[in-house]
Design a protein around this motif. Structure first.
Motif, PDB file in Angstrom:
ATOM      1  N   LEU A   1      52.359  10.664  37.791  1.00  0.00           N
ATOM      2  CA  LEU A   1      51.659   9.604  38.510  1.00  0.00           C
ATOM      3  C   LEU A   1      52.001   9.661  39.998  1.00  0.00           C
ATOM      4  CD1 LEU A   1      49.735   7.227  38.336  1.00  0.00           C
ATOM      5  CD2 LEU A   1      51.662   5.772  37.665  1.00  0.00           C
ATOM      6  N   LEU A   2      53.279   9.935  40.299  1.00  0.00           N
ATOM      7  CA  LEU A   2      53.690  10.041  41.702  1.00  0.00           C
ATOM      8  C   LEU A   2      53.064  11.280  42.348  1.00  0.00           C
ATOM      9  CD1 LEU A   2      55.460   8.647  43.849  1.00  0.00           C
ATOM     10  CD2 LEU A   2      57.363  10.083  43.102  1.00  0.00           C
TER      11      LEU A   2
ATOM     12  N   LEU B   1      37.808   6.712  56.844  1.00  0.00           N
ATOM     13  CA  LEU B   1      37.073   7.871  56.351  1.00  0.00           C
ATOM     14  C   LEU B   1      36.369   8.550  57.518  1.00  0.00           C
ATOM     15  CD1 LEU B   1      35.405   6.608  53.059  1.00  0.00           C
ATOM     16  CD2 LEU B   1      37.498   7.920  53.330  1.00  0.00           C
TER      17      LEU B   1
ATOM     18  N   ARG C   1      44.928  -6.086  36.452  1.00  0.00           N
ATOM     19  CA  ARG C   1      45.160  -5.341  35.215  1.00  0.00           C
ATOM     20  C   ARG C   1      46.668  -5.117  35.117  1.00  0.00           C
ATOM     21  NH1 ARG C   1      43.064   0.675  33.807  1.00  0.00           N
ATOM     22  NH2 ARG C   1      44.045   0.723  31.757  1.00  0.00           N
TER      23      ARG C   1
ATOM     24  N   PHE D   1      46.328  11.159  31.569  1.00  0.00           N
ATOM     25  CA  PHE D   1      45.771  10.929  32.898  1.00  0.00           C
ATOM     26  C   PHE D   1      44.336  11.442  32.918  1.00  0.00           C
ATOM     27  CE2 PHE D   1      49.561   9.836  35.418  1.00  0.00           C
ATOM     28  CZ  PHE D   1      50.542  10.103  34.475  1.00  0.00           C
TER      29      PHE D   1
ATOM     30  N   VAL E   1      51.300  10.399  27.535  1.00  0.00           N
ATOM     31  CA  VAL E   1      50.569   9.551  28.479  1.00  0.00           C
ATOM     32  C   VAL E   1      49.417  10.385  29.038  1.00  0.00           C
ATOM     33  CG1 VAL E   1      50.697   8.289  30.662  1.00  0.00           C
ATOM     34  CG2 VAL E   1      52.638   8.239  29.075  1.00  0.00           C
TER      35      VAL E   1
ATOM     36  N   GLN F   1      48.181   1.695  40.770  1.00  0.00           N
ATOM     37  CA  GLN F   1      47.060   2.575  40.432  1.00  0.00           C
ATOM     38  C   GLN F   1      45.944   1.783  39.760  1.00  0.00           C
ATOM     39  OE1 GLN F   1      45.710   3.832  37.298  1.00  0.00           O
ATOM     40  NE2 GLN F   1      44.212   4.821  38.617  1.00  0.00           N
ATOM     41  N   ARG F   2      46.326   0.826  38.917  1.00  0.00           N
ATOM     42  CA  ARG F   2      45.320   0.055  38.175  1.00  0.00           C
ATOM     43  C   ARG F   2      44.684  -1.043  39.023  1.00  0.00           C
ATOM     44  NH1 ARG F   2      48.161  -0.321  32.117  1.00  0.00           N
ATOM     45  NH2 ARG F   2      47.624   1.833  31.573  1.00  0.00           N
TER      46      ARG F   2
ATOM     47  N   PRO G   1      39.224   2.546  52.723  1.00  0.00           N
ATOM     48  CA  PRO G   1      39.577   2.285  51.320  1.00  0.00           C
ATOM     49  C   PRO G   1      41.075   2.404  51.050  1.00  0.00           C
ATOM     50  CG  PRO G   1      38.507   4.423  51.543  1.00  0.00           C
ATOM     51  CD  PRO G   1      38.364   3.728  52.868  1.00  0.00           C
TER      52      PRO G   1
ATOM     53  N   VAL H   1      40.127   2.632  28.907  1.00  0.00           N
ATOM     54  CA  VAL H   1      39.169   1.619  29.355  1.00  0.00           C
ATOM     55  C   VAL H   1      37.872   2.250  29.863  1.00  0.00           C
ATOM     56  CG1 VAL H   1      40.909  -0.104  29.983  1.00  0.00           C
ATOM     57  CG2 VAL H   1      40.193   1.579  31.689  1.00  0.00           C
TER      58      VAL H   1
ATOM     59  N   GLN I   1      49.669  10.268  43.215  1.00  0.00           N
ATOM     60  CA  GLN I   1      49.649   9.361  44.365  1.00  0.00           C
ATOM     61  C   GLN I   1      49.895  10.135  45.660  1.00  0.00           C
ATOM     62  OE1 GLN I   1      52.221   8.133  46.643  1.00  0.00           O
ATOM     63  NE2 GLN I   1      50.519   7.059  47.593  1.00  0.00           N
TER      64      GLN I   1
ATOM     65  N   TYR J   1      57.928   2.977  37.436  1.00  0.00           N
ATOM     66  CA  TYR J   1      56.703   3.467  36.793  1.00  0.00           C
ATOM     67  C   TYR J   1      55.721   2.320  36.592  1.00  0.00           C
ATOM     68  CZ  TYR J   1      53.451   5.704  33.610  1.00  0.00           C
ATOM     69  OH  TYR J   1      52.302   6.198  33.047  1.00  0.00           O
TER      70      TYR J   1
ATOM     71  N   LEU K   1      54.210   1.557  39.979  1.00  0.00           N
ATOM     72  CA  LEU K   1      53.248   2.574  40.434  1.00  0.00           C
ATOM     73  C   LEU K   1      51.957   2.490  39.624  1.00  0.00           C
ATOM     74  CD1 LEU K   1      52.713   4.878  42.386  1.00  0.00           C
ATOM     75  CD2 LEU K   1      53.900   6.429  40.827  1.00  0.00           C
ATOM     76  N   LEU K   2      52.104   2.262  38.312  1.00  0.00           N
ATOM     77  CA  LEU K   2      50.919   2.141  37.462  1.00  0.00           C
ATOM     78  C   LEU K   2      50.141   0.859  37.801  1.00  0.00           C
ATOM     79  CD1 LEU K   2      49.400   3.527  35.141  1.00  0.00           C
ATOM     80  CD2 LEU K   2      50.775   2.195  33.541  1.00  0.00           C
TER      81      LEU K   2
ATOM     82  N   VAL L   1      48.651   2.221  47.886  1.00  0.00           N
ATOM     83  CA  VAL L   1      49.960   2.843  48.136  1.00  0.00           C
ATOM     84  C   VAL L   1      49.862   3.836  49.290  1.00  0.00           C
ATOM     85  CG1 VAL L   1      51.799   4.240  47.154  1.00  0.00           C
ATOM     86  CG2 VAL L   1      50.579   2.600  45.717  1.00  0.00           C
TER      87      VAL L   1
ATOM     88  N   PRO M   1      35.486   8.743  47.771  1.00  0.00           N
ATOM     89  CA  PRO M   1      36.923   9.058  47.902  1.00  0.00           C
ATOM     90  C   PRO M   1      37.665   9.002  46.569  1.00  0.00           C
ATOM     91  CG  PRO M   1      36.457   6.872  48.792  1.00  0.00           C
ATOM     92  CD  PRO M   1      35.124   7.521  48.507  1.00  0.00           C
TER      93      PRO M   1
ATOM     94  N   VAL N   1      43.119   9.572  40.429  1.00  0.00           N
ATOM     95  CA  VAL N   1      43.334   9.002  39.097  1.00  0.00           C
ATOM     96  C   VAL N   1      42.250   7.970  38.777  1.00  0.00           C
ATOM     97  CG1 VAL N   1      44.917   7.706  37.639  1.00  0.00           C
ATOM     98  CG2 VAL N   1      45.813   9.343  39.303  1.00  0.00           C
ATOM     99  N   LEU N   2      41.542   8.165  37.670  1.00  0.00           N
ATOM    100  CA  LEU N   2      40.561   7.178  37.221  1.00  0.00           C
ATOM    101  C   LEU N   2      41.162   6.235  36.184  1.00  0.00           C
ATOM    102  CD1 LEU N   2      37.401   9.463  36.841  1.00  0.00           C
ATOM    103  CD2 LEU N   2      38.228   8.238  38.868  1.00  0.00           C
ATOM    104  N   ASP N   3      42.061   6.754  35.337  1.00  0.00           N
ATOM    105  CA  ASP N   3      42.773   5.891  34.388  1.00  0.00           C
ATOM    106  C   ASP N   3      44.041   6.589  33.915  1.00  0.00           C
ATOM    107  OD1 ASP N   3      43.164   3.531  32.891  1.00  0.00           O
ATOM    108  OD2 ASP N   3      42.391   4.472  31.078  1.00  0.00           O
ATOM    109  N   VAL N   4      45.033   5.776  33.583  1.00  0.00           N
ATOM    110  CA  VAL N   4      46.263   6.252  32.946  1.00  0.00           C
ATOM    111  C   VAL N   4      46.453   5.404  31.703  1.00  0.00           C
ATOM    112  CG1 VAL N   4      48.745   6.606  33.216  1.00  0.00           C
ATOM    113  CG2 VAL N   4      47.263   6.724  35.221  1.00  0.00           C
ATOM    114  N   THR N   5      46.652   6.038  30.567  1.00  0.00           N
ATOM    115  CA  THR N   5      46.805   5.274  29.330  1.00  0.00           C
ATOM    116  C   THR N   5      48.261   4.848  29.137  1.00  0.00           C
ATOM    117  OG1 THR N   5      47.365   7.176  27.965  1.00  0.00           O
ATOM    118  CG2 THR N   5      45.015   6.680  28.249  1.00  0.00           C
ATOM    119  N   ASP N   6      48.472   3.876  28.276  1.00  0.00           N
ATOM    120  CA  ASP N   6      49.836   3.583  27.843  1.00  0.00           C
ATOM    121  C   ASP N   6      50.299   4.722  26.931  1.00  0.00           C
ATOM    122  OD1 ASP N   6      49.984   1.165  29.249  1.00  0.00           O
ATOM    123  OD2 ASP N   6      48.959   0.092  27.640  1.00  0.00           O
TER     124      ASP N   6
END
Lengths: 276, 276
Positions: free
Chosen positions: B60-61, A272, A162, B124, B122, A64-65, A194, B84, B64, A57, A60-61, A72, B194, B72-77
């Motif tokens: 998250l997977l 693209l 990050r 998303f 969490v 993503q960050r 991208p 952010v 992906q 996890y 993967l995070l 990926v 994208p 995904v633009l952000d994932v929090t803890d």
């Protein structure tokens, strides 16, 4: 004279350019172990980093960050040795050479990873700059490190990725010198990919990225700039390996530098469409 | 006459177009609860889906493996109520309205999610088509559902997403009718984004996606095609909500349809640069 296995596969067997990915994987499984640049040309090569499920996890995070250095292409289920990217492939045997990391330290570089495989390993296959060079090259951009017969130079930057859970580390970049008249094409053509690093993260002064000396790369070989060339920096797939070194998971498996996984995907698939 | 809270925020207060994202979030926190299309124009709106940490890897997977519907633009803890993407925001209070899911069933639609918040959630934040419509619109593409004062129509397709762990579900698409002479611009301009769904997944015959009747969308409103219009289908951020319905995690929190999270990011940030 370099060891045979340090010679590029395409120098050992000129037909390697035209191999199918399946043939390339079979040859690597049978012991061929050189760098894979140019092998099965037009097919996508991938960085491998495999970590225990307990760390998957965070990895993967982290990807993503930090999507520019860590694009990926596939993530396997825990313990799986196959991937949707390559029919019949075995991730434990089909790369030319591996690196084994324990607590962030390099402990072995086997040609076969079966002795180190664990049922809880999750494999990440990440985009590689071998995939994005074809597009600028096709648009006429000279690729200096290829002209000079060298590996692309890579640098750990002063820019931190990050972090994600326990994973942290610097962004690693690759550098290609680009003549000013080719700069637009280099930016545009890589930007259209991208999913495999995309456009540059920086053009010009290396100091802006905290790079002190272009002649002393952290990975790969130094490459000479010709008169007027601008150094152009792209985020690099070695970044997760640097994160493994900095963050010290109990175990990790990666490809050895330059010895990538050959997928069945075609480079064009990641470009693209509908933009031109 | 629709309930006040079903009226678009921009119809309740015409100044909402020009609000800052911070102002918008404060108004929603104070109880304003309508659909957010057009609010704080030019700023990125996001889908929210929050799941327990035990389900976060699968989610998250899933994202992906299905990047077009789930960008995904952000994932929090775990447990974090901030992101952010928005300075000082509180994800528990700053959306106009939420949906609460238990075992895949909708159980509540509160304006404030604090009563349902858990320390292991969490969040998303995913790209939304409110972000990508501006680009084709700026290029002159008519946006029929806006012209007709309706929500965009969305359809659960016969195309399954690639599953991830316990998460599975159909790809959901949104449909916009496009006149043939605008097709190229619609494809190109959305393709340059994208990170927020990108280019269309299909143009033309709805049956190819397993959609039986365009007049009966699964979410949103039916929209009339004008003579010659081609139905164009984009992957839709409702897809993870459909996965929650199909996969039944013990609890999930999402935004209510059309009532998105206002980030501080600008839509242009997600457009590829250096391509034109």
């Amino acid at each position: 004279m370099p060891r045979t296995e340090d010679r590029p596969v395409t120098a050992i067997d000129a037909r390697a350019h035209a191999w199918s990915p399946k043939t390339a994987r079979a040859r690597f499984r049978d012991g061929l172990a050189g760098p894979t640049a140019g092998v099965a040309a037009g097919h996508t090569q991938a960085n491998l980093v495999a970590v225990p499920a307990d760390w998957a996890y965070d990895m993967l995070l982290f990807c993503q960050r930090n999507p520019k250095p860590c694009p990926v292409l596939d993530v396997t289920d825990a313990g799986a040795t196959s991937t949707v990217l390559a029919d019949g492939a075995d991730l434990r045997t089909d790369l030319p050479r591996y690196r084994v990391w324990r607590d962030g330290e390099l402990v072995d570089e086997p040609a076969d990873a079966r002795a180190y495989w664990r049922a809880d390993l999750v494999s990440f296959l990440l985009g590689c700059s071998f995939t994005f060079e074809w597009a600028p090259a096709r648009a006429g951009v000279p690729i200096r490190h290829v002209e000079q017969g060298r590996n692309v130079p890579m640098y750990a930057t002063g820019r931190a990725c990050r972090s994600a859970g326990r994973l942290r580390g610097p962004m690693v970049v690759s550098m290609r010198p680009v003549p000013p008249e080719h700069l637009r094409a280099a930016i545009r053509e890589s930007g259209l990919l991208p999913a495999v690093h995309g456009g540059p993260v920086h053009c010009g002064d290396p100091a802006a990225l905290g790079i002190a000396d272009l002649d002393r790369p952290d990975f790969g070989d130094p490459v000479a700039l010709e008169d007027g060339d601008i150094p152009v920096f792209w985020a690099c797939g070695v970044t997760p390996q640097a994160a493994v070194m900095a963050s010290r998971p109990p175990v990790a498996l990666t490809h050895a530098p330059g010895r990538m996984f050959l997928t069945d995907a075609r480079d064009e698939q990641y470009r693209l469409v509908g933009i031109d």
